[in-house]
Design an enzyme around this catalytic site. Structure first.
Site, mmCIF file in Angstrom:
data_model
loop_
_atom_site.group_PDB
_atom_site.id
_atom_site.type_symbol
_atom_site.label_atom_id
_atom_site.label_comp_id
_atom_site.label_asym_id
_atom_site.label_seq_id
_atom_site.Cartn_x
_atom_site.Cartn_y
_atom_site.Cartn_z
ATOM 1 N N GLY A 153 29.223 -19.537 33.691
ATOM 2 C CA GLY A 153 29.578 -18.328 32.977
ATOM 3 C C GLY A 153 28.452 -17.908 32.045
ATOM 4 N N CYS A 154 28.531 -16.672 31.572
ATOM 5 C CA CYS A 154 27.472 -16.152 30.704
ATOM 6 C C CYS A 154 27.452 -16.855 29.349
ATOM 7 C CB CYS A 154 27.621 -14.641 30.533
ATOM 8 S SG CYS A 154 29.300 -14.106 30.120
ATOM 9 N N TYR A 155 28.614 -17.004 28.733
ATOM 10 C CA TYR A 155 28.658 -17.719 27.453
ATOM 11 C C TYR A 155 28.184 -19.172 27.588
ATOM 12 C CZ TYR A 155 31.245 -13.999 24.988
ATOM 13 O OH TYR A 155 31.633 -12.825 24.383
ATOM 14 N N SER A 158 24.414 -19.283 27.683
ATOM 15 C CA SER A 158 23.766 -19.015 26.392
ATOM 16 C C SER A 158 23.951 -20.157 25.403
ATOM 17 C CB SER A 158 24.312 -17.717 25.788
ATOM 18 O OG SER A 158 25.617 -17.902 25.273
#
Length: 351
Positions: A153-155, A158
């Site tokens: 996932g993007c979170y 990051s």
């Protein structure tokens, strides 16, 4: 190498078309989208012009597999699982951008994605165990040998890239990790959503998904594997009124309170020195989403609060590229035996 893009008309699929059309080593063999099937690509997306102007086709195993070597699944959670085994059985490799195979246990996925689990009756725990978590910075070799890749996932992207060097070397304590993240509205996808209307989210900032956001358990799963200890952390996401971009601020306790900002920066820089898409900034230079927009880069910075022995790590990514499709292309490159960053030397159009 022929690539089928399944779910080509969502944000992830659109990014995939835009990236792959520029990489001569790949040929787009299929564009799938049920809502727009039967229409021409250029009619729908004239800003990403394809010379052969292919038709967008109905999503089916037969249509996907007729000419493809790899299927890039840019589909909602749950839907990918209805296609994956059938595509693998036909000899295709699969890169899944959804959360369907990010967990090593199907039961865990069902627990976290209970709404989707009620719709899609899955029995593919074996594929959950087989799937390789597609974060190239930690799983490069496994990705290159895999046939099913679960893109993060993007979170989690990051958060994990900044955390991994410190967790893997025991620099920070396993308890007390706090992740504060902000995402642009494109992270919510292309489907209509009242909360993402300009008049609803413009000129404002709001938190959501406190305590029980789905990405919390994904981050914890990988962080626990990296550290060798069970990790429970606090993750709070926020929505900010920008179209694309993600910023995370991560707090942790140093095991050695004598470490300085320079020490922690050197450690971070050494860990990622062979990854050209990762930029470790000088101490007291902090990343902005503006700097990474439209690129596959992640900018990192670190600062130590010597008063209380805390470390603060910051990251910025484009949520649609390094946080989604750009990372998927990195995985595709590794699976194909190419350089990981093939076709991803993208230019930021600042400002």
């Amino acid at each position: 190498m022929n690539v089928a893009i399944v779910g080509a008309t969502g944000y992830g699929g659109i990014q995939a078309v835009n990236l792959l059309k520029k990489i001569k080593k790949y040929k787009i063999s299929f564009l799938g989208g049920n809502k727009t099937s039967g229409s021409k690509w250029n009619e729908n997306f004239p800003f990403i012009y394809l010379d052969n102007d292919p038709y967008i086709e109905e999503i089916s195993v037969d249509n996907i597999s007729k000419n493809a070597d790899v299927a890039l699944l840019c589909l909602p959670n749950g839907l990918s699982s209805t296609l994956t085994r059938k595509l693998l059985d036909r000899g295709l490799k699969v890169i899944d951008l959804s959360a369907d195979y990010r967990y090593k246990s199907l039961d865990e996925w069902k627990n976290v994605y209970s709404k989707e689990a009620a719709i899609y009756k899955r029995n593919d725990d074996d594929l959950c165990k087989e799937a390789v978590y597609g974060l190239p910075e930690i799983n490069k070799e496994a990705i290159s040998k895999g046939r099913l890749i679960a893109c993060p996932g993007c979170y989690p992207t990051s958060a994990l890239i900044p955390l991994v060097p410190y967790l893997s070397q025991g620099i920070i304590e396993n308890e007390g990790i706090v992740i504060d993240s902000k995402s642009g509205t494109s992270g919510g996808g292309r489907e209509p959503n009242q909360k993402l209307l300009l008049s609803e989210c413009g000129e404002g900032l709001s938190a959501y998904g406190l305590i029980n956001h789905r990405h919390t358990s994904e981050i914890e799963q990988v962080a626990s594997l990296i550290s060798g200890n069970k990790i429970e952390l606090l993750f709070t996401p926020h929505l900010v009124p920008i179209s694309r971009g993600m910023h995370s601020t991560i707090y942790g306790r140093l095991r050695d309170p004598g470490l300085t900002s320079d020490d922690c920066r050197i450690l971070l820089d050494n860990y990622y020195r062979n990854f050209k898409n990762i930029k470790v900034l000088p101490v007291d230079t902090f990343p902005s989403t503006k700097w990474v927009k439209n690129t596959n880069q992640i900018f990192l910075s670190v600062k130590v609060d010597i008063r209380n022995g805390r470390i603060i790590i910051l990251s910025a990514i484009d949520n649609l590229l390094k946080g989604q499709t750009g990372q998927a292309i990195q995985n595709l490159n590794l699976m194909s035996g190419f350089s990981m960053d093939e076709g991803l030397d993208l230019t930021n159009n600042f400002p």
